[in-house]
Design an enzyme around this catalytic site. Structure first.
Site, PDB file in Angstrom:
ATOM      1  N   HIS A 176       6.165 -12.268   5.822  1.00  0.00           N
ATOM      2  CA  HIS A 176       5.972 -11.829   4.473  1.00  0.00           C
ATOM      3  C   HIS A 176       7.265 -11.415   3.867  1.00  0.00           C
ATOM      4  O   HIS A 176       8.159 -10.992   4.518  1.00  0.00           O
ATOM      5  CB  HIS A 176       4.814 -10.609   4.263  1.00  0.00           C
ATOM      6  N   ILE A 198       0.797  -1.196   0.058  1.00  0.00           N
ATOM      7  CA  ILE A 198       0.106  -0.071   0.021  1.00  0.00           C
ATOM      8  C   ILE A 198       0.958   1.327   0.040  1.00  0.00           C
ATOM      9  O   ILE A 198       0.503   2.418  -0.421  1.00  0.00           O
ATOM     10  CB  ILE A 198      -0.810   0.158   1.359  1.00  0.00           C
TER      11      ILE A 198
HETATM   12  P1  5GP Z   1       6.755  -4.953   7.568  1.00  0.00           P
HETATM   13  O1  5GP Z   1       7.421  -3.585   8.262  1.00  0.00           O
HETATM   14  O2  5GP Z   1       5.981  -5.465   8.323  1.00  0.00           O
HETATM   15  O3  5GP Z   1       7.876  -5.868   7.030  1.00  0.00           O
HETATM   16  O4  5GP Z   1       6.171  -4.641   6.186  1.00  0.00           O
HETATM   17  C1  5GP Z   1       4.709  -4.065   6.335  1.00  0.00           C
HETATM   18  C2  5GP Z   1       4.406  -3.699   4.932  1.00  0.00           C
HETATM   19  O5  5GP Z   1       2.913  -3.926   4.907  1.00  0.00           O
HETATM   20  C3  5GP Z   1       4.664  -2.238   4.797  1.00  0.00           C
HETATM   21  O6  5GP Z   1       5.477  -2.059   3.700  1.00  0.00           O
HETATM   22  C4  5GP Z   1       3.398  -1.386   4.800  1.00  0.00           C
HETATM   23  O7  5GP Z   1       3.356  -0.460   3.799  1.00  0.00           O
HETATM   24  C5  5GP Z   1       2.407  -2.668   3.973  1.00  0.00           C
HETATM   25  N1  5GP Z   1       1.036  -2.615   4.509  1.00  0.00           N
HETATM   26  C6  5GP Z   1       0.488  -2.162   5.939  1.00  0.00           C
HETATM   27  N2  5GP Z   1      -0.867  -2.353   5.758  1.00  0.00           N
HETATM   28  C7  5GP Z   1      -1.360  -2.675   4.574  1.00  0.00           C
HETATM   29  C8  5GP Z   1      -2.528  -2.883   4.080  1.00  0.00           C
HETATM   30  O8  5GP Z   1      -3.535  -2.675   4.528  1.00  0.00           O
HETATM   31  N3  5GP Z   1      -2.494  -3.484   2.471  1.00  0.00           N
HETATM   32  C9  5GP Z   1      -1.263  -3.631   1.911  1.00  0.00           C
HETATM   33  N4  5GP Z   1      -1.191  -3.743   0.536  1.00  0.00           N
HETATM   34  N5  5GP Z   1      -0.071  -3.368   2.551  1.00  0.00           N
HETATM   35  C10 5GP Z   1      -0.087  -2.801   3.619  1.00  0.00           C
END
Ligand code: 5GP
Ligand code: ZN
Length: 117
Positions: free
Chosen positions: A103, A33
């Site tokens: 992820h 997103i």
């Molecule tokens: P992390 O920091 O956990 O590795 O990455 C989480 C990622 O999820 C971030 O890059 C953030 O932009 C993305 N993200 C968070 N909420 C959403 C959402 O509701 N939809 C999508 N498509 N991405 C999300």
């Protein structure tokens, strides 16, 4: 974070919309997103695995293999396989993990420097 209030579980179940670019029996993939590059895709196991520490060797081996296979396939589909890309998996607080559902970030389409900060 439990499965019931996990954003990525809700995306997998279709309760929150996303731009899906891949879906199979083990993993799904959708566009981030808040992209940090022209290609920024999250490749996500359908099983709620919180992070790399929760990964179960043996039981989750097929999931791990699929994450990397899909990353390769999507890099080709996005046209960044040759130019290069970065695969990132954050784990825990120091790792910068925001969503507690494992992820793999597939990021490409621009030159990147290591580390990002
Ligand atoms: P992390 O920091 O956990 O590795 O990455 C989480 C990622 O999820 C971030 O890059 C953030 O932009 C993305 N993200 C968070 N909420 C959403 C959402 O509701 N939809 C999508 N498509 N991405 C999300
Ligand atoms: Zn989840």
């Amino acid at each position: 974070m439990t499965e019931t209030d996990c954003i990525f579980c809700k995306i997998i179940q279709g309760e929150i919309p996303s731009t899906t670019v891949h879906d199979d029996e083990l993993v799904t993939a959708f566009r981030d997103i808040n992209p940090v590059a022209p290609t920024h895709i999250l490749i996500v196991p359908k099983k709620h695995i919180e992070d790399n520490n929760a990964f179960e060797a043996g039981a989750d081996d097929a999931v791990a293999a699929r994450l990397f296979a899909v990353a390769k396939q999507l890099a080709q589909a996005e046209g960044i396989a040759e130019s290069g890309y970065r695969l990132i998996m954050n784990c825990g607080s120091d790792g910068g993990q925001e969503i507690q559902h494992l992820h793999l970030h597939l990021i490409g389409g621009r030159k990147m420097q290591y580390p990002m900060g």
